[in-house]
Design an enzyme around this catalytic site. Structure first.
Site, PDB file in Angstrom:
ATOM      1  N   ASP A 157       0.819  -1.211   0.000  1.00 55.90           N
ATOM      2  CA  ASP A 157       0.000   0.000   0.000  1.00 55.90           C
ATOM      3  C   ASP A 157       0.853   1.261   0.000  1.00 55.90           C
ATOM      4  O   ASP A 157       2.070   1.205   0.167  1.00 55.90           O
ATOM      5  CB  ASP A 157      -0.944   0.009   1.208  1.00 55.90           C
ATOM      6  CG  ASP A 157      -0.278  -0.481   2.491  1.00 55.90           C
ATOM      7  OD1 ASP A 157       0.939  -0.241   2.651  1.00 55.90           O
ATOM      8  OD2 ASP A 157      -0.953  -1.099   3.329  1.00 55.90           O
TER       9      ASP A 157
ATOM     10  N   ASN B  97      -7.583  -3.421  14.685  1.00 56.57           N
ATOM     11  CA  ASN B  97      -8.974  -3.668  14.303  1.00 56.57           C
ATOM     12  C   ASN B  97      -9.103  -4.802  13.293  1.00 56.57           C
ATOM     13  O   ASN B  97     -10.157  -4.988  12.681  1.00 56.57           O
ATOM     14  CB  ASN B  97      -9.624  -2.393  13.752  1.00 56.57           C
ATOM     15  CG  ASN B  97      -8.968  -1.899  12.472  1.00 56.57           C
ATOM     16  OD1 ASN B  97      -8.011  -2.490  11.981  1.00 56.57           O
ATOM     17  ND2 ASN B  97      -9.479  -0.804  11.929  1.00 56.57           N
TER      18      ASN B  97
ATOM     19  N   HIS C 120      -7.340  -5.171  10.463  1.00 55.75           N
ATOM     20  CA  HIS C 120      -7.049  -4.888   9.060  1.00 55.75           C
ATOM     21  C   HIS C 120      -5.728  -5.509   8.641  1.00 55.75           C
ATOM     22  O   HIS C 120      -4.807  -5.653   9.451  1.00 55.75           O
ATOM     23  CB  HIS C 120      -7.076  -3.381   8.761  1.00 55.75           C
ATOM     24  CG  HIS C 120      -5.912  -2.607   9.290  1.00 55.75           C
ATOM     25  ND1 HIS C 120      -6.002  -1.735  10.348  1.00 55.75           N
ATOM     26  CD2 HIS C 120      -4.621  -2.538   8.885  1.00 55.75           C
ATOM     27  CE1 HIS C 120      -4.828  -1.174  10.571  1.00 55.75           C
ATOM     28  NE2 HIS C 120      -3.977  -1.654   9.692  1.00 55.75           N
TER      29      HIS C 120
ATOM     30  N   GLU D 241      -9.695  -2.137   5.701  1.00 55.38           N
ATOM     31  CA  GLU D 241     -10.342  -1.843   6.972  1.00 55.38           C
ATOM     32  C   GLU D 241     -11.591  -2.713   7.163  1.00 55.38           C
ATOM     33  O   GLU D 241     -12.098  -3.309   6.210  1.00 55.38           O
ATOM     34  CB  GLU D 241     -10.735  -0.365   7.015  1.00 55.38           C
ATOM     35  CG  GLU D 241      -9.576   0.611   6.877  1.00 55.38           C
ATOM     36  CD  GLU D 241      -8.773   0.781   8.151  1.00 55.38           C
ATOM     37  OE1 GLU D 241      -8.938  -0.030   9.076  1.00 55.38           O
ATOM     38  OE2 GLU D 241      -7.984   1.743   8.226  1.00 55.38           O
TER      39      GLU D 241
END
Length: 254
Positions: free
Chosen positions: A63, A129, A131, A136
């Site tokens: 990314d 979380n 990801h 996400e």
């Protein structure tokens, strides 16, 4: 999933690095998927300490922030140069272009590139979380490389790399979950108690968009490397098996 639970974070990094080293050694050509953030930094240091030969390795990163030029001090392009590429030359290195005039078109270009190359091994971390890359919670499990809006929790977690929260980009280009799952082999590393809940869901929950990393359960070649803190919320039987597996890993390589 093959789960190894190391005694320390450094041991977990050493296991992951050794797996990567063994896979790329002696191969004529190899495509290695790389990650950024705090998780892989220790491993990249091991690359440099060993002067690992990566002249036959093509790298693809997961990314990049949208809006940052490749030379911006907080871009992932700069991160990779500073922590790995400047000292360990690769055959080729690829990242999404964060300052591309059309991020959607750039995401499509990068998806096509990664698919054509074919990733032999993808290194991953995991967010608090759940990801992986910048996929996400709520990301479609069949997502390809795409533009994504970062959650406030992810931006807050990355705030330490910037002067102010306001400086943390709000969007990124990221490989999608389907793109990641196309890798032939995956090695995920997680250390520290902050990752324990996400790790527990990744291993023990049914696959769900609420915890994106749970999709890895469907991949036939995933190795998860943890330290005790990251594994602390998993079933005790899994922790025990993982500890035995980590011990065997080092024993057979002594």
């Amino acid at each position: 999933m093959n789960v190894l639970v190391a005694k320390t974070a450094n041991d977990a990094e050493r296991i992951a690095y050794t797996l990567i080293k063994e896979r790329i050694s002696g191969k004529h050509d190899f495509v290695l998927g790389l990650a950024t953030g705090s998780t892989p930094v220790g491993m990249y240091q091991m690359f440099k300490q060993d002067a690992l030969d990566c002249s036959h390795v093509t790298s693809v990163n997961l990314d990049e922030y949208i809006g940052l030029s490749p030379e911006h001090p907080q871009s992932y392009n700069r991160f990779m140069k500073d922590r790995l590429f400047d000292e360990v030359p690769f055959k080729q290195s690829h990242l999404p272009q964060g300052d591309a005039p059309d991020p959607q078109a750039e995401a499509a270009r990068y998806e096509d590139l990664v698919r054509k190359l074919g990733v032999d091994l993808q290194l991953l971390g995991i967010g608090e979380n759940g990801h992986i890359a910048f996929n996400e919670p709520g990301t479609a499990l069949d997502a390809k490389t795409h533009v994504t809006e970062l959650t406030e929790s992810t931006r807050e977690a990355n705030r330490r790399f910037f002067d102010r929260l306001e400086d943390v980009p709000t969007h990124a280009i990221t490989m999608g979950l389907d793109t990641i799952m196309n890798a032939r082999e995956i090695v995920l590393v997680a250390t520290g108690e902050r990752k324990a809940e996400a790790v527990q869901h990744m291993i023990e929950s049914v696959p769900t968009v609420d915890w994106p990393a749970t999709i890895l359960q469907a991949h036939p070649g995933v190795t998860v490397v943890l330290d005790g803190a990251a594994a602390s919320r998993c079933a005790e039987s899994l922790q025990a098996r993982g500890q035995e597996a980590a011990t065997r890993f080092f024993t057979i390589r002594d």
